[in-house]
Design an enzyme around this catalytic site. Structure first.
Site, mmCIF file in Angstrom:
data_model
loop_
_atom_site.group_PDB
_atom_site.id
_atom_site.type_symbol
_atom_site.label_atom_id
_atom_site.label_comp_id
_atom_site.label_asym_id
_atom_site.label_seq_id
_atom_site.Cartn_x
_atom_site.Cartn_y
_atom_site.Cartn_z
ATOM 1 N N ASP A 99 1.048 -1.650 -0.327
ATOM 2 C CA ASP A 99 0.474 0.124 0.142
ATOM 3 C C ASP A 99 0.926 1.271 0.309
ATOM 4 O O ASP A 99 2.159 0.840 0.352
ATOM 5 C CB ASP A 99 -0.808 0.046 1.327
ATOM 6 C CG ASP A 99 -2.034 1.316 1.631
ATOM 7 O OD1 ASP A 99 -2.422 1.795 0.612
ATOM 8 O OD2 ASP A 99 -1.632 2.229 2.132
ATOM 9 N N ASP A 101 -0.428 5.115 1.187
ATOM 10 C CA ASP A 101 -0.730 6.363 1.927
ATOM 11 C C ASP A 101 -0.367 5.870 2.973
ATOM 12 O O ASP A 101 -1.253 4.538 3.472
ATOM 13 C CB ASP A 101 -1.974 6.514 1.372
ATOM 14 C CG ASP A 101 -1.901 7.442 -0.157
ATOM 15 O OD1 ASP A 101 -2.866 8.378 -0.407
ATOM 16 O OD2 ASP A 101 -1.680 6.794 -0.910
ATOM 17 N N ARG A 144 -14.463 11.781 -2.453
ATOM 18 C CA ARG A 144 -13.678 12.775 -1.981
ATOM 19 C C ARG A 144 -12.902 13.621 -2.811
ATOM 20 O O ARG A 144 -13.074 15.332 -3.335
ATOM 21 C CB ARG A 144 -12.815 11.529 -1.017
ATOM 22 C CG ARG A 144 -13.126 11.499 0.774
ATOM 23 C CD ARG A 144 -11.975 10.768 0.317
ATOM 24 N NE ARG A 144 -12.225 9.212 0.567
ATOM 25 C CZ ARG A 144 -11.685 8.348 0.833
ATOM 26 N NH1 ARG A 144 -9.596 8.635 1.253
ATOM 27 N NH2 ARG A 144 -11.178 6.747 0.062
ATOM 28 N N SER A 187 -2.221 0.985 -5.258
ATOM 29 C CA SER A 187 -2.864 2.218 -4.334
ATOM 30 C C SER A 187 -3.987 2.360 -4.642
ATOM 31 O O SER A 187 -4.192 2.461 -5.546
ATOM 32 C CB SER A 187 -1.651 2.971 -4.149
ATOM 33 O OG SER A 187 -2.060 4.308 -3.074
ATOM 34 N N GLY A 188 -4.575 3.222 -3.044
ATOM 35 C CA GLY A 188 -6.026 3.566 -2.991
ATOM 36 C C GLY A 188 -5.960 4.732 -3.650
ATOM 37 O O GLY A 188 -6.613 5.444 -4.189
#
Length: 306
Positions: A99, A101, A144, A187-188
């Site tokens: 991941d 963040d 978001r 990654s998101g």
């Protein structure tokens, strides 16, 4: 067989005596005597604030009881630890996925973008709930990103220049690559930030979300597919298949609810400074040391005196 033998790896990030005394206390409480205890090598630059040991445990040790005992004691001193089968600790892993963040970097880039857009607190609150597993990731992500509409795309470069990389990332990836382990970011977050880390540290591939930009500003629209937990899991499996790697020979590292599917699919899942919902479901954790501390769970750090 090594599948039936266990090793306890302990990493102290404060007073060596305090942390390891807790391990000794946990073992004594269960009348367990380690077969062997060895100090592990620590980078010279960290020698004053880190020490590590590996305890060889006797056959038949009650792993669940020892785990509960250590968790009850660990609040008394900063210490990372993991109980693994010897086979897991010395396995020749071939793929590691991460991941980004709050794992490879010490921030959530969507929160940083939102701060520039003047909606920082609003977005950060949604991010926190999503990472804790309280909100659907895809729905919260769309919400978001919509709040970023109209943001000048030039702020991306400013965030990149100040992006706080987690301690130990360089050492970890350099060592993994030296071992021939293929590395990927799942990654998101967003592609520009993942690609920046790829350039800096040599990750083999990256998967992240695109930032849709029109005439120099963010449109607030999401590019599909969204990299969520299921996407991460499927991508881990796909990379392993493509490179003819058994899933047992894979590592996944992450911190949030959207990382749980890949953490539980990989041969070794490591929860790094993870949210409570993840810590409850992933046994191997790293909460105090830098990210290079993962290496101790891979048998790294040649035993001192050997």
């Amino acid at each position: 067989m090594t599948d039936n033998l266990y090793a306890l790896t302990a990493i102290s990030t404060s007073s060596q005596a305090d942390a390891f005394a807790l391990v000794d206390k946990a073992l004594r409480a269960l009348s367990v005597t380690a077969l062997d205890v060895k100090a592990l090598a620590v980078p010279r630059s960290l020698a004053e604030r880190r020490s590590a040991r590996v305890y060889s445990l006797p056959a038949g040790v009650d792993v669940n009881s020892l785990t509960q005992s250590l968790r009850a004691l660990e609040v008394q001193a900063p210490m990372d630890w993991a109980i693994q089968t010897v086979a897991s600790r010395v396995r020749r892993y071939r793929l590691a996925v991460f991941d980004m963040d709050s794992t490879l970097i010490r921030c959530e880039v969507i929160d940083e973008l939102a701060r520039y857009a003047g909606v920082g607190e609003q977005v950060a609150a949604i991010t926190d709930r999503a990472m804790r597993g309280e909100l659907d990731f895809q729905a919260s992500f769309i919400e978001r990103v919509a709040l970023l509409k109209g943001l000048d795309a030039a702020v991306v470069d400013g965030i990149l220049d100040a992006m706080p990389v987690t301690e130990g990332v360089g050492e970890l990836i350099l060592t993994l690559r030296a071992r021939g382990i293929y590395t990927a970011i799942l990654s998101g977050g967003f592609i520009p930030f993942a690609q920046y880390l790829q350039r800096q540290f040599g990750f083999d591939e990256v998967h992240a979300n695109g930032l849709e930009i029109d005439r120099g500003v963010l449109t607030g629209k999401v590019q599909l597919p969204i990299v969520d937990g299921d996407y991460k899991r499927k991508t881990l499996v796909e990379i392993a298949r493509r490179r003819d790697i058994d899933l047992a020979d894979t590592i996944a590292v992450g911190d949030g609810a959207n990382d749980l599917p890949m953490l539980t699919t990989a041969g070794l899942g490591v929860a790094y400074a993870a949210k409570p919902v993840i810590q409850k479901q992933v046994d191997v954790q790293l909460n105090h040391a830098g990210l290079d501390g993962v290496l101790y769970y891979l048998g790294a750090g040649s035993e001192l005196g050997d």
